[in-house]
Design an enzyme around this catalytic site. Structure first.
Site: not given
Ligand code: HMG
Ligand code: MG
Length: 309
Positions: A18-19, A210, A212, A243, A252
């Site tokens: 994933r990450d 966690h 990085h 990220c 990481n």
């Molecule tokens: P949004 O655009 O605000 O979503 O995104 P929405 O709720 O307004 O919906 C808009 C459209 O998206 C809708 O479709 C939904 O159905 C669709 P429409 O009606 O317009 O056709 N939709 C989806 N489709 C598929 N799967 C879904 C989904 N949700 C809505 N789950 C959202 C909000 C949170 C979805 C978006 O911002 C997003 O996907 N963000 C993810 C970002 C991400 O993955 N970042 C990296 C991971 S975090 C990280 O790396 C940190 C970590 O490792 C810890 C660390 O290191 O600190 C964990």
């Molecule tokens: Mg991370």
């Protein structure tokens, strides 16, 4: 003589698929992801974060999450988990029977908005529903807090902010919180002081770290975490990753570097580093630059890596 008070056993959680891959669009095919995860399943790890059910437009590289979950060979001793941001994510995850959910938000407001397009307050109410639906489907939920040790947009993050977010996440029912050093900015003294504050407030046993490794400080920070009583750590096979909503963030700590260090210090993890190196060697070959892992360089260079083969 400095006496180190360290745990005898550490739980290791592999987050590479994933990450490690979320930032790497178009490099690794679905079949190759499946092959890699199958190799990771043979290493003795108890937890693999396989993918994310986030919006495919935001994280295109993980848009094949369903297919990957469908096709991996599952080992019944392993928890196969995924990131879930909202109800739509759960709906997708349940169609392929994800074992466990992981929800995520940031300690800092700006990173939270950039990463999930919501305020922290809005996020909590969405995550509350995710945990509730997860419980209804008999799935446990792990929580992540990002930018615990610093934010790429806001700089310093007050430990009181971290506490508030942890309080919220624990109150909605996550069973554990993984504290993210998203941009690799933490240092050992800070890890010690943040962990002391969190343990005082919430007790021990609820937190994972966690790290990085953007600045090469992840292993030093791991020692500080161990000395502060943390015994759950995340890592990414090969050190792959970063990220996409934190510019310049690298992967990481490499799982094999972390585990090598722990084992050398007499700390048991149940994971076989040699088998893990076969997995990082596989994924590393798909990239045109070497992965950050030290152990992998030694392994691939045919040098004595200090491990029984
Ligand atoms: P949004 O655009 O605000 O979503 O995104 P929405 O709720 O307004 O919906 C808009 C459209 O998206 C809708 O479709 C939904 O159905 C669709 P429409 O009606 O317009 O056709 N939709 C989806 N489709 C598929 N799967 C879904 C989904 N949700 C809505 N789950 C959202 C909000 C949170 C979805 C978006 O911002 C997003 O996907 N963000 C993810 C970002 C991400 O993955 N970042 C990296 C991971 S975090 C990280 O790396 C940190 C970590 O490792 C810890 C660390 O290191 O600190 C964990
Ligand atoms: Mg991370």
């Amino acid at each position: 003589v400095v006496q180190m008070d360290l745990p005898e056993r550490v739980t290791f959680k592999e987050v590479g698929p994933r990450d490690g891959l979320q930032n790497e669009s178009g490099v690794v095919s679905t079949e190759q992801k499946i092959e890699w995860i199958n190799l990771l399943s043979q290493t003795g790890v108890s937890y693999i974060e396989v993918s994310s059910f986030v919006h495919p437009k935001w994280i295109p590289s993980l848009s094949d999450a369903e297919e990957v979950f469908r096709q991996i060979k599952r080992n019944s001793d392993i928890t196969y988990a995924a990131l879930i941001p909202n109800g739509k994510g759960i709906e997708r995850a349940l169609t392929v029977n994800v074992d466990e959910f992981a929800v995520f938000m940031s300690a800092s407001e700006t990173h939270n908005r950039k990463n999930i397009n919501k305020t922290k307050m809005e996020t909590i109410s969405v995550l509350k529903e995710v945990v509730k639906e997860g419980n209804g489907a008999k799935k446990k939920t792990r929580g992540y807090v990002s930018t615990v040790f610093g934010c790429p947009y806001e700089g310093n993050v007050a430990v009181d902010e971290v506490k508030r977010v942890c309080e919220e996440l624990l109150s909605i029912g996550v069973y554990e919180i993984s504290l993210g050093d998203t941009t690799g900015i933490a240092h050992p003294k800070q890890v010690e002081s943040v962990m002391n504050e969190l343990h005082q407030e919430f007790g021990a046993g609820k937190f994972a770290l966690h790290f990085h490794d953007t600045r090469g400080m992840a292993l030093a920070n791991t020692i500080a975490g161990l000395q502060s009583g943390v015994d759950i750590f995340d890592g990414s096979n090969g050190g792959l990753g970063g990220c996409p909503y934190a510019k310049g963030a690298s992967g990481n700590v490499a799982s094999e570097d972390l585990l090598f260090m722990l084992h050398e210090m007499g700390i048991d993890t149940g994971v076989d580093v040699n088998t893990l190196l076969k997995a990082s060697s596989y994924i590393g070959r798909l990239f045109d630059k070497p992965l950050p892992s030290y152990q992998l360089k030694i392994f691939e260079g045919g040098l004595d890596h200090g491990l029984d083969s």
